[in-house]
Design a protein around this motif. Sequence first.
Motif, PDB file in Angstrom:
ATOM      1  N   ALA A  11      54.495  40.075  34.611  1.00 38.58           N
ATOM      2  CA  ALA A  11      54.212  39.017  33.710  1.00 38.58           C
ATOM      3  C   ALA A  11      52.859  38.251  34.148  1.00 38.58           C
ATOM      4  CB  ALA A  11      55.272  37.999  33.568  1.00 38.58           C
ATOM      5  N   ALA A  12      53.010  38.007  35.714  1.00 41.23           N
ATOM      6  CA  ALA A  12      51.750  37.199  36.233  1.00 41.23           C
ATOM      7  C   ALA A  12      50.336  38.119  36.239  1.00 41.23           C
ATOM      8  CB  ALA A  12      52.006  36.881  37.577  1.00 41.23           C
ATOM      9  N   ALA A  13      50.612  39.411  36.275  1.00 41.61           N
ATOM     10  CA  ALA A  13      49.417  40.382  36.176  1.00 41.61           C
ATOM     11  C   ALA A  13      49.019  40.373  34.783  1.00 41.61           C
ATOM     12  CB  ALA A  13      49.815  41.612  36.664  1.00 41.61           C
ATOM     13  N   VAL A  14      49.630  40.445  33.823  1.00 37.10           N
ATOM     14  CA  VAL A  14      49.212  40.487  32.559  1.00 37.10           C
ATOM     15  C   VAL A  14      48.402  39.031  32.174  1.00 37.10           C
ATOM     16  CG1 VAL A  14      50.864  39.720  31.155  1.00 37.10           C
ATOM     17  CG2 VAL A  14      49.641  41.484  30.201  1.00 37.10           C
ATOM     18  N   LEU A  31      48.868  46.730  28.465  1.00 41.88           N
ATOM     19  CA  LEU A  31      47.634  46.488  29.212  1.00 41.88           C
ATOM     20  C   LEU A  31      47.708  46.730  30.722  1.00 41.88           C
ATOM     21  CD1 LEU A  31      47.710  42.876  27.457  1.00 41.88           C
ATOM     22  CD2 LEU A  31      45.985  44.626  27.432  1.00 41.88           C
ATOM     23  N   ASN A  32      49.059  46.477  31.426  1.00 43.13           N
ATOM     24  CA  ASN A  32      48.841  46.723  32.772  1.00 43.13           C
ATOM     25  C   ASN A  32      48.452  48.214  33.286  1.00 43.13           C
ATOM     26  OD1 ASN A  32      49.044  44.114  32.876  1.00 43.13           O
ATOM     27  ND2 ASN A  32      51.084  43.936  33.742  1.00 43.13           N
ATOM     28  N   LEU A  33      49.417  48.967  32.739  1.00 44.46           N
ATOM     29  CA  LEU A  33      49.587  50.369  32.891  1.00 44.46           C
ATOM     30  C   LEU A  33      48.214  51.246  32.567  1.00 44.46           C
ATOM     31  CD1 LEU A  33      51.194  52.389  34.481  1.00 44.46           C
ATOM     32  CD2 LEU A  33      52.351  52.989  32.405  1.00 44.46           C
ATOM     33  N   PRO A  34      47.709  51.057  31.273  1.00 39.35           N
ATOM     34  CA  PRO A  34      46.385  51.588  30.903  1.00 39.35           C
ATOM     35  C   PRO A  34      45.140  51.087  31.890  1.00 39.35           C
ATOM     36  CG  PRO A  34      47.560  50.955  28.942  1.00 39.35           C
ATOM     37  CD  PRO A  34      48.364  50.094  30.062  1.00 39.35           C
ATOM     38  N   LEU A  35      45.438  49.576  32.267  1.00 36.85           N
ATOM     39  CA  LEU A  35      44.211  49.374  33.113  1.00 36.85           C
ATOM     40  C   LEU A  35      44.443  49.660  34.465  1.00 36.85           C
ATOM     41  CD1 LEU A  35      43.695  45.705  31.515  1.00 36.85           C
ATOM     42  CD2 LEU A  35      42.404  47.833  31.145  1.00 36.85           C
ATOM     43  N   LYS A  36      45.663  50.118  35.071  1.00 33.78           N
ATOM     44  CA  LYS A  36      45.943  50.714  36.183  1.00 33.78           C
ATOM     45  C   LYS A  36      46.103  49.661  37.088  1.00 33.78           C
ATOM     46  CE  LYS A  36      43.931  55.400  35.510  1.00 33.78           C
ATOM     47  NZ  LYS A  36      43.291  54.944  34.106  1.00 33.78           N
ATOM     48  N   ARG A  37      44.984  48.984  37.565  1.00 33.69           N
ATOM     49  CA  ARG A  37      45.063  48.117  38.710  1.00 33.69           C
ATOM     50  C   ARG A  37      46.039  46.861  38.376  1.00 33.69           C
ATOM     51  NH1 ARG A  37      38.631  47.156  40.334  1.00 33.69           N
ATOM     52  NH2 ARG A  37      38.167  49.164  41.136  1.00 33.69           N
ATOM     53  N   PRO A  38      46.141  46.349  37.170  1.00 38.30           N
ATOM     54  CA  PRO A  38      46.977  45.253  37.189  1.00 38.30           C
ATOM     55  C   PRO A  38      48.527  45.444  37.265  1.00 38.30           C
ATOM     56  CG  PRO A  38      45.448  45.049  35.539  1.00 38.30           C
ATOM     57  CD  PRO A  38      45.158  46.397  36.115  1.00 38.30           C
ATOM     58  N   PHE A  39      48.823  46.818  36.873  1.00 37.51           N
ATOM     59  CA  PHE A  39      50.102  47.389  37.091  1.00 37.51           C
ATOM     60  C   PHE A  39      50.448  47.593  38.904  1.00 37.51           C
ATOM     61  CE2 PHE A  39      53.181  50.817  37.646  1.00 37.51           C
ATOM     62  CZ  PHE A  39      54.332  50.410  36.805  1.00 37.51           C
ATOM     63  N   ALA A  53      50.319  38.841  42.311  1.00 38.40           N
ATOM     64  CA  ALA A  53      49.899  39.739  41.471  1.00 38.40           C
ATOM     65  C   ALA A  53      48.559  38.950  40.343  1.00 38.40           C
ATOM     66  CB  ALA A  53      51.144  39.612  40.101  1.00 38.40           C
ATOM     67  N   PHE A  54      48.853  37.696  39.998  1.00 36.04           N
ATOM     68  CA  PHE A  54      47.861  37.145  39.175  1.00 36.04           C
ATOM     69  C   PHE A  54      46.360  36.883  39.801  1.00 36.04           C
ATOM     70  CE2 PHE A  54      45.610  32.940  38.041  1.00 36.04           C
ATOM     71  CZ  PHE A  54      45.556  33.254  36.625  1.00 36.04           C
ATOM     72  N   GLY A  55      46.622  36.517  41.318  1.00 33.99           N
ATOM     73  CA  GLY A  55      45.406  36.493  42.082  1.00 33.99           C
ATOM     74  C   GLY A  55      44.582  37.782  42.387  1.00 33.99           C
ATOM     75  N   LEU A  56      45.277  38.715  42.495  1.00 27.89           N
ATOM     76  CA  LEU A  56      44.503  40.061  42.765  1.00 27.89           C
ATOM     77  C   LEU A  56      44.112  40.607  41.441  1.00 27.89           C
ATOM     78  CD1 LEU A  56      46.980  42.110  45.071  1.00 27.89           C
ATOM     79  CD2 LEU A  56      44.821  41.133  45.559  1.00 27.89           C
ATOM     80  N   THR A  57      44.840  40.337  40.201  1.00 26.40           N
ATOM     81  CA  THR A  57      44.249  40.798  39.001  1.00 26.40           C
ATOM     82  C   THR A  57      43.026  39.950  38.749  1.00 26.40           C
ATOM     83  OG1 THR A  57      46.534  41.138  38.164  1.00 26.40           O
ATOM     84  CG2 THR A  57      44.694  41.155  36.691  1.00 26.40           C
ATOM     85  N   PRO A  94      50.749  37.072  24.007  1.00 30.88           N
ATOM     86  CA  PRO A  94      52.257  37.181  23.806  1.00 30.88           C
ATOM     87  C   PRO A  94      52.927  37.979  24.766  1.00 30.88           C
ATOM     88  CG  PRO A  94      51.017  38.804  22.241  1.00 30.88           C
ATOM     89  CD  PRO A  94      49.829  37.515  22.948  1.00 30.88           C
ATOM     90  N   ALA A  95      52.370  38.748  25.469  1.00 35.70           N
ATOM     91  CA  ALA A  95      52.792  39.802  26.442  1.00 35.70           C
ATOM     92  C   ALA A  95      53.266  38.870  27.699  1.00 35.70           C
ATOM     93  CB  ALA A  95      51.854  40.934  26.764  1.00 35.70           C
ATOM     94  N   THR A  96      52.255  38.135  28.015  1.00 34.38           N
ATOM     95  CA  THR A  96      52.611  36.954  29.119  1.00 34.38           C
ATOM     96  C   THR A  96      53.867  36.291  28.875  1.00 34.38           C
ATOM     97  OG1 THR A  96      50.368  36.937  29.924  1.00 34.38           O
ATOM     98  CG2 THR A  96      51.704  35.307  30.442  1.00 34.38           C
TER      99      THR A  96
END
Length: 619
Positions: A333-336, A372-380, A435-439, A354-356
């Motif tokens: 949730a933090a990554a998205v 979002l996260n999986l298609p964008l790879k890094r956030p996941f 997760a949020f910071g790295l993204t 809304p995903a968040t």
Amino acid sequence: MADYAKTAQGVLAGVGGEENVTSLVHCMTRLRFVLKDESKADSAALKAVPGVITTAQAGGQYQVVIGNDVPEVFAEIGKISSFGGGEGGEAEEAKGNLFNRFITMISSIFTPVLWALAGTGLLKAFLSAAATFGWIDTESSTYVVLYALSDAFINFLPMALAITAARYFKASEWTSFAIAGAMMYPTITAAVGVEGLTFFGVPFTMVSYVSSVIPIIIIVWLQSHAEKVLYAKLPGAIRRFVTPMIVVLIGVPLVFVVIGPISDFLSSGLGNGVGWVFDVAPWAGGAIMGGLWQVFVIFGLHWGLVPLFQLEFQTTGQMLLIAPVFAAVLAQAAAVAGVWVRAKDPKRKSLAAPATLSGFLAGITEPAIYGLNLPLKRPFAFGIVGGAIGGAIIAMGDVFSTAFVVPSGLAVTALLGNGSMVFLFLGLAVAIVVAFGLTVIVGFDEPVEEDAAPAAPNTANDVAVMSPLDGTAVPLSEVDDPVFGGGALGKGVAIRPRSGALYAPFDGTVVAAFPTGHAFGLRHADGTELLIHVGLDTVKLNGEHFTVAVTSGQEVRAGDLLVEFETAAIEEAGFDLITPVIVTNGELYPEISGPAAGPVGHGDPLFTAVSVDSLVTTN
């Protein structure tokens, strides 16, 4: 407002129609199909259906991820097919390897009870928090009532699983309920641990079946086989009441004398094993659960762990395994949320918002992961890292839950007062911050054209659709079918054929060529997706009077023969041959222009599929 009916129609068509479905159940976020032929499912078309997040194939199932609205879509499928309608649905016994069959079985048995289990568990968590902080007197009658209604469901879980297991194994539900009732009977529960018990001279030790899982599933499976034999052997005049009598008479003692003690021994070993791991190397157990949980979710493998939570609780009265999962969920949730902050594309931002909220509040992460996260790879990946670190910290604090809940921000109350609160909140904070910071800091590669569907990279071009038949073009409203005629599947034109040959209406790919010859899905190189359905209900002919000339995946050019059919024979059999020609990806091609009317020959202009970009430019 979401159009669940349209989503249901698109999903059923995308998996190859009702005739390609062996069984259908749903879990908390996805429809789980067992298909006769998975090659007939069009993943690209399904992903383009409004309301569908993505598709996945795992555990012997073809899964269509919907998100929070899956019960509503499931119910709508039940209205237009023989599948769906009930909560969780009924499934055919799974096929494939043993692991796939196990996952499917657990999913089918637990899905119908999970929301009630999670809801009452959340209530129990709030009540526990209130007691911990002194907000309610634990000696008051109010507390007694609230505790009873929050604890009753998990206490009598075997009785609920008796019903769902009976539906899965196709046994008598009320006979299963009678067996479970005997297991939970007050005089039986009072005999737990009493020494010297015998049944017709056979000594046994009564074990507790409160909140148990394994014994009821095993005995209902055996019950299903016994009932088949008894129904086949007993005279019709007595089988309906003698069968349950024999099954209960044999099944209940079998549980008490054999199945219960063995499962209790194994459950105790498993519970102690989990405890040992979390005692010796808690950080390792926490890192595995926190880091890999969302990976398990993607493949549907998390269902194999749900019974472990319950077994651990039955054995030890607590759930160490579930605590690190909170870090996994909140990290994604933090990554998205990081995508929401970092993304430049307005639509991506609108999806992330809304995903968040769904991830943080409800613990439903599929919209975040698949959207979002999986298609964008890094956030996941950043979510996995945050979840692993946070899960390790939480486990090092011996944090546990005393109620089954769906891990989420709201459900954190289930963990309050159970273990080190410093480690709990430190672990959650680290999971979220990492997760949020790295993204936000490292970022991600943002595709320029994410809005375009994989199968339709060029939405700017309108596509001319030629007539695939010789006949008479009429408005779609003249089709005597609510799905086609009402435009539920998309806009287009219908043709009353005057000859028995169907040709390709443009250069493109045959996405789906049904062996029965009654329907074809085609995709133009520029993205238009077309459904051509030869006649109404002609699937019932099972290919009779049709000769198919192409196969799925074949490239065709305009005018290539797709199928030949015997018009006279089909009409004599009582079928209407009116043929809808429909654009099915209306989100990319929302309008048609220049629809033909009257006589047409194959290759004549039928209509033009107008792209959404053309409409934006025009307006």
